[in-house]
Design a protein around this motif. Structure first.
Motif, PDB file in Angstrom:
ATOM      1  N   GLU A 106       7.951  -7.846 -11.073  1.00  0.00           N
ATOM      2  CA  GLU A 106       6.937  -8.421 -10.420  1.00  0.00           C
ATOM      3  C   GLU A 106       7.102  -8.007  -9.134  1.00  0.00           C
ATOM      4  OE1 GLU A 106       6.527 -12.690 -10.902  1.00  0.00           O
ATOM      5  OE2 GLU A 106       6.531 -12.769 -12.844  1.00  0.00           O
ATOM      6  N   SER A 107       8.155  -7.934  -8.366  1.00  0.00           N
ATOM      7  CA  SER A 107       8.372  -7.771  -6.944  1.00  0.00           C
ATOM      8  C   SER A 107       8.223  -6.676  -6.690  1.00  0.00           C
ATOM      9  CB  SER A 107       9.478  -8.553  -6.319  1.00  0.00           C
ATOM     10  OG  SER A 107      10.787  -7.929  -6.735  1.00  0.00           O
ATOM     11  N   GLN A 108       8.169  -5.997  -5.762  1.00  0.00           N
ATOM     12  CA  GLN A 108       8.168  -4.573  -5.018  1.00  0.00           C
ATOM     13  C   GLN A 108       9.714  -4.148  -5.223  1.00  0.00           C
ATOM     14  OE1 GLN A 108       6.484  -3.941  -0.980  1.00  0.00           O
ATOM     15  NE2 GLN A 108       8.771  -2.703  -0.689  1.00  0.00           N
ATOM     16  N   ASP A 109      10.578  -4.889  -5.163  1.00  0.00           N
ATOM     17  CA  ASP A 109      11.914  -4.672  -5.128  1.00  0.00           C
ATOM     18  C   ASP A 109      12.384  -4.369  -6.572  1.00  0.00           C
ATOM     19  OD1 ASP A 109      12.689  -4.676  -2.488  1.00  0.00           O
ATOM     20  OD2 ASP A 109      13.652  -6.500  -2.387  1.00  0.00           O
ATOM     21  N   GLN A 110      11.770  -4.947  -7.530  1.00  0.00           N
ATOM     22  CA  GLN A 110      12.006  -4.824  -8.853  1.00  0.00           C
ATOM     23  C   GLN A 110      11.264  -3.540  -9.435  1.00  0.00           C
ATOM     24  OE1 GLN A 110      10.323  -8.676  -9.988  1.00  0.00           O
ATOM     25  NE2 GLN A 110      12.223  -9.250 -10.627  1.00  0.00           N
ATOM     26  N   HIS A 111      10.119  -3.402  -8.941  1.00  0.00           N
ATOM     27  CA  HIS A 111       9.552  -2.099  -9.421  1.00  0.00           C
ATOM     28  C   HIS A 111      10.253  -0.768  -8.611  1.00  0.00           C
ATOM     29  CE1 HIS A 111       6.000  -3.382 -11.704  1.00  0.00           C
ATOM     30  NE2 HIS A 111       5.999  -4.540 -10.683  1.00  0.00           N
ATOM     31  N   VAL A 112      10.782  -0.971  -7.348  1.00  0.00           N
ATOM     32  CA  VAL A 112      11.491   0.234  -6.906  1.00  0.00           C
ATOM     33  C   VAL A 112      12.892   0.441  -7.542  1.00  0.00           C
ATOM     34  CG1 VAL A 112      12.555   0.982  -4.880  1.00  0.00           C
ATOM     35  CG2 VAL A 112      10.283  -0.105  -4.580  1.00  0.00           C
ATOM     36  N   ALA A 113      13.144  -0.855  -7.917  1.00  0.00           N
ATOM     37  CA  ALA A 113      14.529  -0.510  -8.766  1.00  0.00           C
ATOM     38  C   ALA A 113      14.420   0.021 -10.059  1.00  0.00           C
ATOM     39  CB  ALA A 113      15.316  -1.792  -8.610  1.00  0.00           C
ATOM     40  N   ALA A 114      13.487  -0.345 -10.745  1.00  0.00           N
ATOM     41  CA  ALA A 114      13.087   0.010 -12.012  1.00  0.00           C
ATOM     42  C   ALA A 114      12.653   1.777 -11.798  1.00  0.00           C
ATOM     43  CB  ALA A 114      12.090  -0.498 -12.719  1.00  0.00           C
ATOM     44  N   ILE A 155       0.669  -1.234   0.038  1.00  0.00           N
ATOM     45  CA  ILE A 155      -0.088   0.019  -0.025  1.00  0.00           C
ATOM     46  C   ILE A 155       0.816   1.452  -0.024  1.00  0.00           C
ATOM     47  CG2 ILE A 155      -0.371   0.304   2.613  1.00  0.00           C
ATOM     48  CD1 ILE A 155      -3.052   0.570  -0.144  1.00  0.00           C
ATOM     49  N   ALA A 156       1.936   1.131   0.875  1.00  0.00           N
ATOM     50  CA  ALA A 156       2.877   2.561   0.852  1.00  0.00           C
ATOM     51  C   ALA A 156       3.524   2.713  -0.707  1.00  0.00           C
ATOM     52  CB  ALA A 156       3.862   2.370   1.793  1.00  0.00           C
ATOM     53  N   VAL A 157       3.905   1.645  -1.117  1.00  0.00           N
ATOM     54  CA  VAL A 157       4.823   1.647  -2.454  1.00  0.00           C
ATOM     55  C   VAL A 157       3.865   2.052  -3.555  1.00  0.00           C
ATOM     56  CG1 VAL A 157       6.426   0.775  -4.168  1.00  0.00           C
ATOM     57  CG2 VAL A 157       6.741   0.240  -1.496  1.00  0.00           C
TER      58      VAL A 157
END
Length: 169
Positions: free
Chosen positions: A109-117, A57-59
């Motif tokens: 897919e993952s939160q980490d992948q989206h944050v990195a992108a 929810i935060a991201v």
């Protein structure tokens, strides 16, 4: 900022006292920044729609807030180009042609992948805007430089907030 927009020449009469050459240069520059801002906005929405993870929810909300500000930045840039007598070109094909952003990874897919992108996209756009500040200042267009400075401050803030969600490495 390796690519330039095809909409470089002022197309409308204006009493703006910047020379026609400076206005033409700034219109091309602003169209470049606009195209990249539109692309960045789409990246933020792509991430917003697809993010999953423990802080979902935060991201999810963060990416939507990034999108909203980036759309406002694009509007500032577009209006400046029109003030200079230019024609703004925010068409999808033009955006794809002028943006230097790496295409958003559909496999994220993952939160980490989206944050990195999103971190990469924000950093790339930040570089573009800082280059635009320098070019506008060198050309003698303090107003366009000021608009880009405002955008740069905002992008750096969003980069910081998105990077804060990167997993410790």
């Amino acid at each position: 900022m390796s690519r330039t927009s095809s909409t470089a020449a002022p197309a409308r009469t204006t009493h703006n006292t910047l020379s026609s050459d400076i206005r033409s240069e700034m219109i091309a520059l602003l169209n470049q920044v606009l195209g990249e801002a539109i692309d960045l906005g789409r990246h933020a929405k792509q991430a917003h729609w697809n993010v999953r993870g423990p802080a979902f929810i935060a991201v999810h909300k963060l990416f939507d807030e990034v999108y909203e500000d980036v759309i406002d930045y694009g509007d500032l840039v577009a209006e400046r180009a029109v003030q200079l007598g230019g024609v703004v070109d925010g068409r999808v094909g033009t955006v794809a042609e002028v943006s230097s952003l790496t295409p958003y990874p559909l496999e994220a897919e993952s939160q980490d992948q989206h944050v990195a992108a999103m971190t990469t996209s924000l950093a790339t756009f930040g570089k573009t805007v800082r280059e635009a500040i320098a070019k506008a200042a060198d050309a003698g267009d303090a107003d366009s430089a000021d608009i880009c400075t405002e955008i740069s401050r905002g992008i750096d803030k969003w980069l910081w907030m998105v990077e804060a969600h990167l997993s410790a490495r």
